[in-house]
Design an enzyme around this catalytic site. Structure first.
Site, PDB file in Angstrom:
ATOM      1  CD  GLU A  32     109.247  26.075  45.155  1.00  0.00           C
ATOM      2  OE1 GLU A  32     108.849  25.197  44.322  1.00  0.00           O
ATOM      3  OE2 GLU A  32     109.204  25.924  46.246  1.00  0.00           O
ATOM      4  NE  ARG A 105     117.148  13.672  45.740  1.00  0.00           N
ATOM      5  CZ  ARG A 105     116.033  13.754  45.530  1.00  0.00           C
ATOM      6  NH1 ARG A 105     115.163  14.546  45.003  1.00  0.00           N
ATOM      7  NH2 ARG A 105     115.574  12.391  45.303  1.00  0.00           N
ATOM      8  CE1 TYR A 219     123.505   8.415  42.925  1.00  0.00           C
ATOM      9  CE2 TYR A 219     122.397   6.362  43.296  1.00  0.00           C
ATOM     10  CZ  TYR A 219     122.361   7.608  43.301  1.00  0.00           C
ATOM     11  OH  TYR A 219     121.151   8.546  43.426  1.00  0.00           O
ATOM     12  CG  ASP A 300     106.844  12.988  43.739  1.00  0.00           C
ATOM     13  OD1 ASP A 300     106.949  12.103  43.063  1.00  0.00           O
ATOM     14  OD2 ASP A 300     107.511  12.983  44.911  1.00  0.00           O
TER      15      ASP A 300
HETATM   16  C1  LIG Z   1     115.107   8.444  49.178  1.00  0.00           C
HETATM   17  C2  LIG Z   1     114.697   8.909  47.663  1.00  0.00           C
HETATM   18  C3  LIG Z   1     115.432   8.505  46.569  1.00  0.00           C
HETATM   19  C4  LIG Z   1     114.860   8.944  45.234  1.00  0.00           C
HETATM   20  N1  LIG Z   1     115.650   8.575  44.122  1.00  0.00           N
HETATM   21  C5  LIG Z   1     115.190   9.024  42.968  1.00  0.00           C
HETATM   22  C6  LIG Z   1     116.290   8.453  41.835  1.00  0.00           C
HETATM   23  O1  LIG Z   1     117.370   8.348  41.715  1.00  0.00           O
HETATM   24  N2  LIG Z   1     115.413   8.907  40.455  1.00  0.00           N
HETATM   25  C7  LIG Z   1     114.210   9.361  40.168  1.00  0.00           C
HETATM   26  O2  LIG Z   1     113.971   9.483  39.352  1.00  0.00           O
HETATM   27  N3  LIG Z   1     113.508   9.877  41.296  1.00  0.00           N
HETATM   28  C8  LIG Z   1     113.954   9.611  42.802  1.00  0.00           C
HETATM   29  N4  LIG Z   1     113.136   9.717  43.765  1.00  0.00           N
HETATM   30  C9  LIG Z   1     111.966  10.589  43.489  1.00  0.00           C
HETATM   31  C10 LIG Z   1     111.885  11.992  43.350  1.00  0.00           C
HETATM   32  O3  LIG Z   1     112.802  12.452  44.574  1.00  0.00           O
HETATM   33  C11 LIG Z   1     110.762  12.439  43.242  1.00  0.00           C
HETATM   34  O4  LIG Z   1     109.658  11.945  42.592  1.00  0.00           O
HETATM   35  C12 LIG Z   1     110.722  13.976  42.641  1.00  0.00           C
HETATM   36  O5  LIG Z   1     111.729  14.783  43.350  1.00  0.00           O
HETATM   37  C13 LIG Z   1     109.370  14.696  42.653  1.00  0.00           C
HETATM   38  O6  LIG Z   1     109.425  15.726  41.958  1.00  0.00           O
HETATM   39  P1  LIG Z   1     108.414  16.741  41.792  1.00  0.00           P
HETATM   40  O7  LIG Z   1     108.852  17.888  41.007  1.00  0.00           O
HETATM   41  O8  LIG Z   1     107.027  16.406  41.382  1.00  0.00           O
HETATM   42  O9  LIG Z   1     107.832  17.140  43.457  1.00  0.00           O
HETATM   43  P2  LIG Z   1     108.844  17.964  44.381  1.00  0.00           P
HETATM   44  O10 LIG Z   1     110.420  17.730  44.332  1.00  0.00           O
HETATM   45  O11 LIG Z   1     108.276  17.609  45.724  1.00  0.00           O
HETATM   46  O12 LIG Z   1     108.695  19.458  44.245  1.00  0.00           O
HETATM   47  C14 LIG Z   1     107.444  20.022  44.666  1.00  0.00           C
HETATM   48  C15 LIG Z   1     107.862  21.602  44.792  1.00  0.00           C
HETATM   49  O13 LIG Z   1     106.486  22.170  44.870  1.00  0.00           O
HETATM   50  C16 LIG Z   1     106.786  23.392  46.019  1.00  0.00           C
HETATM   51  N5  LIG Z   1     105.420  23.161  46.581  1.00  0.00           N
HETATM   52  C17 LIG Z   1     104.843  22.755  47.357  1.00  0.00           C
HETATM   53  N6  LIG Z   1     103.519  23.301  47.588  1.00  0.00           N
HETATM   54  C18 LIG Z   1     103.393  24.434  47.054  1.00  0.00           C
HETATM   55  C19 LIG Z   1     102.441  25.331  46.738  1.00  0.00           C
HETATM   56  N7  LIG Z   1     101.239  25.301  47.387  1.00  0.00           N
HETATM   57  N8  LIG Z   1     102.728  26.443  45.840  1.00  0.00           N
HETATM   58  C20 LIG Z   1     104.123  26.393  45.136  1.00  0.00           C
HETATM   59  N9  LIG Z   1     104.814  25.604  45.399  1.00  0.00           N
HETATM   60  C21 LIG Z   1     104.616  24.694  46.157  1.00  0.00           C
HETATM   61  C22 LIG Z   1     107.890  22.728  46.743  1.00  0.00           C
HETATM   62  O14 LIG Z   1     108.405  23.622  47.570  1.00  0.00           O
HETATM   63  C23 LIG Z   1     108.845  21.942  45.719  1.00  0.00           C
HETATM   64  O15 LIG Z   1     109.689  22.868  45.374  1.00  0.00           O
HETATM   65  C24 LIG Z   1     113.801   9.500  45.217  1.00  0.00           C
HETATM   66  C25 LIG Z   1     113.043   9.896  46.254  1.00  0.00           C
HETATM   67  C26 LIG Z   1     113.537   9.476  47.533  1.00  0.00           C
HETATM   68  C27 LIG Z   1     112.505   9.810  48.701  1.00  0.00           C
END
Ligand SMILES: Cc1cc2nc3c(=O)[nH]c(=O)nc-3n(C[C@H](O)[C@H](O)[C@H](O)COP(=O)(O)OP(=O)(O)OC[C@H]3O[C@@H](n4cnc5c(N)ncnc54)[C@H](O)[C@@H]3O)c2cc1C
Length: 394
Positions: A32, A105, A219, A300
């Site tokens: 991370e 969160r 909520y 994502d």
């Molecule tokens: C307003 C809003 C509301 C939302 N509500 C919901 C909801 O109610 N329910 C739901 O299911 N989803 C919801 N989402 C979507 C959700 O937040 C994301 O889809 C989810 O958090 C994605 O998780 P992730 O682990 O793929 O990416 P991220 O949460 O973006 O995590 C990526 C991680 O990688 C790290 N990182 C980045 N680059 C590097 C690198 N080169 N090397 C090492 N580490 C790195 C970052 O620091 C971070 O910790 C919402 C999104 C928004 C914007």
């Protein structure tokens, strides 16, 4: 000892993937870039499709302890608060095999982090940013940037769970011309102490308010002590980057919704938010592939989506479970595991990305379109609305 599977990123996706892959008997190195693993602010809905996956990973007890289970989702007309449909979700355990849950969160992330820390197969390194990688000669070598400089790490495979602006994606698919673009919509998020909210909006229920060019979701969290409110507006970009760097106070945000003339309770809820954080929503078109050799993408990084179906993290959790299952069933080569994982997941994730985008258009309709939509929602009713999303939750 065999080389570990490296995961870039310890968000919800990376943490869940670490648990799923370790559960299939593989060693995991979770890298991370941030110094501390923490989610800031705001709430999160976890739909039954993700809830089932988390329960199968052994997290049921830890999550139940920090979640709230809303009884219903009220779909309301924004200008007067009239309930167009009430979706009763109190029996979703029986119907979908898991409840609809809402979390702070930070609580969800902590529960996942603690489970990962307790697992001897998972090593977590923070302050470790994954950069370029090279897979010549059969073994993957990653450059990991930290306070002490750049280290070379050997891994059997790499999962890019590094979010919407993924570095792994950029190195994996350098010819893709698919930089994130501003979607035309921005989320404003605040946590409102329940005692400051209008009494009618303090129930243990979720609410969705529809207005032309805007919608609001709220909520309760933490046993009802706070209310998570997200206001999504169609507006021009305020700055080019995706980070949440702007904030507005309640009356400034209420002014943004002047044109929509929200119902009095909704306006009061918005004004009660002391600090609204700006979250411009960026999109990328779905990819045709997520993997190459022993490198793949998840969450994502693979399929960023609009949050209008509350499925971004849920899909990341589904990815993680599918990846763990592929390791459990195939195991032979990491390449074959990643190919099977991608085949299992890419179609469904792309469908959710498209449906989330359409949902935004539907929510933000104005004029005759909105009148027809409201009539359709009334006609469908709560049961019909839930049935329409059965493909997501089942
Ligand atoms: C307003 C809003 C509301 C939302 N509500 C919901 C909801 O109610 N329910 C739901 O299911 N989803 C919801 N989402 C979507 C959700 O937040 C994301 O889809 C989810 O958090 C994605 O998780 P992730 O682990 O793929 O990416 P991220 O949460 O973006 O995590 C990526 C991680 O990688 C790290 N990182 C980045 N680059 C590097 C690198 N080169 N090397 C090492 N580490 C790195 C970052 O620091 C971070 O910790 C919402 C999104 C928004 C914007």
């Amino acid at each position: 000892m065999s080389a570990p599977i490296a995961i870039a990123g310890a968000g919800i996706g990376g943490l869940t993937a670490a648990l799923a892959i370790a559960g299939a008997g593989r060693r995991v190195l979770l890298l991370e870039r941030a110094q501390r693993i923490e989610e800031v602010g705001a709430g999160f809905q976890i739909a039954p499709n993700a809830g089932r996956a988390l329960a199968r990973l052994g997290l049921e007890e830890a999550l139940a302890a920090v979640a709230l289970e809303p009884r219903a989702i009220n779909v309301r007309r924004g200008r007067d608060g009239q309930v167009l449909a009430r979706l009763d979700i109190s029996d979703s355990r029986a119907q979908w095999g898991a409840p609809f849950r809402v979390f702070h969160r930070a609580d969800l992330q902590q529960a996942l982090l603690q489970a990962a820390q307790a697992n001897p197969e998972i090593e977590i390194r923070t302050g470790a940013r994954v950069g370029e990688f090279d897979d010549a000669g059969g073994l993957l070598r990653l450059s990991v940037h930290g306070a002490e400089g750049v280290a070379e790490i050997e891994a059997a495979g790499l999962v890019g769970a590094d979010g919407q602006r993924s570095t792994v994606r950029a190195h994996l698919l350098p010819t893709e011309r698919d930089l994130p673009f501003y979607s035309g919509r921005t989320a404003w998020r605040a946590l409102v102490p329940a005692e400051l909210a209008p009494p009618a909006l303090r129930a243990r229920e979720s609410n969705l308010w529809l207005m032309p060019g805007a919608h609001v979701v709220h909520y309760p969290l933490r046993d009802g002590a706070i209310i998570n409110v997200v206001v999504i507006v169609s507006e021009p970009p305020r700055h080019a980057e995706g980070a949440a760097i702007l904030s507005l106070d309640g009356s400034e945000l209420a002014r943004l919704l002047d044109r929509q003339r929200p119902a009095r309770d909704l306006a009061a809820l918005i004004e009660a938010g002391a600090s609204w954080r700006h979250w411009p929503l960026f999109a990328r078109p779905p990819l045709k592939r997520w993997s190459r050799g022993a490198v793949t993408l998840l969450g994502d990084a693979a399929h960023p989506m609009m949050p209008f179906l509350a499925q971004g993290a849920a899909q990341a959790i589904e990815d993680a479970e599918a990846l763990g299952r592929a390791f459990g069933q195939l195991g032979a080569t990491v390449e074959s595991v990643f190919a099977a994982y991608e085949a299992a997941r890419i179609g469904r994730a792309a469908r959710v990305v498209r449906a989330s985008w359409r949902q935004g258009e539907y929510f933000h309709m104005g004029g005759l379109g909105a009148t027809a939509r409201d009539l359709a929602i009334r006609t469908l009713g709560g049961r019909g609305m839930l049935a329409r999303n059965a493909w997501l939750y089942r």
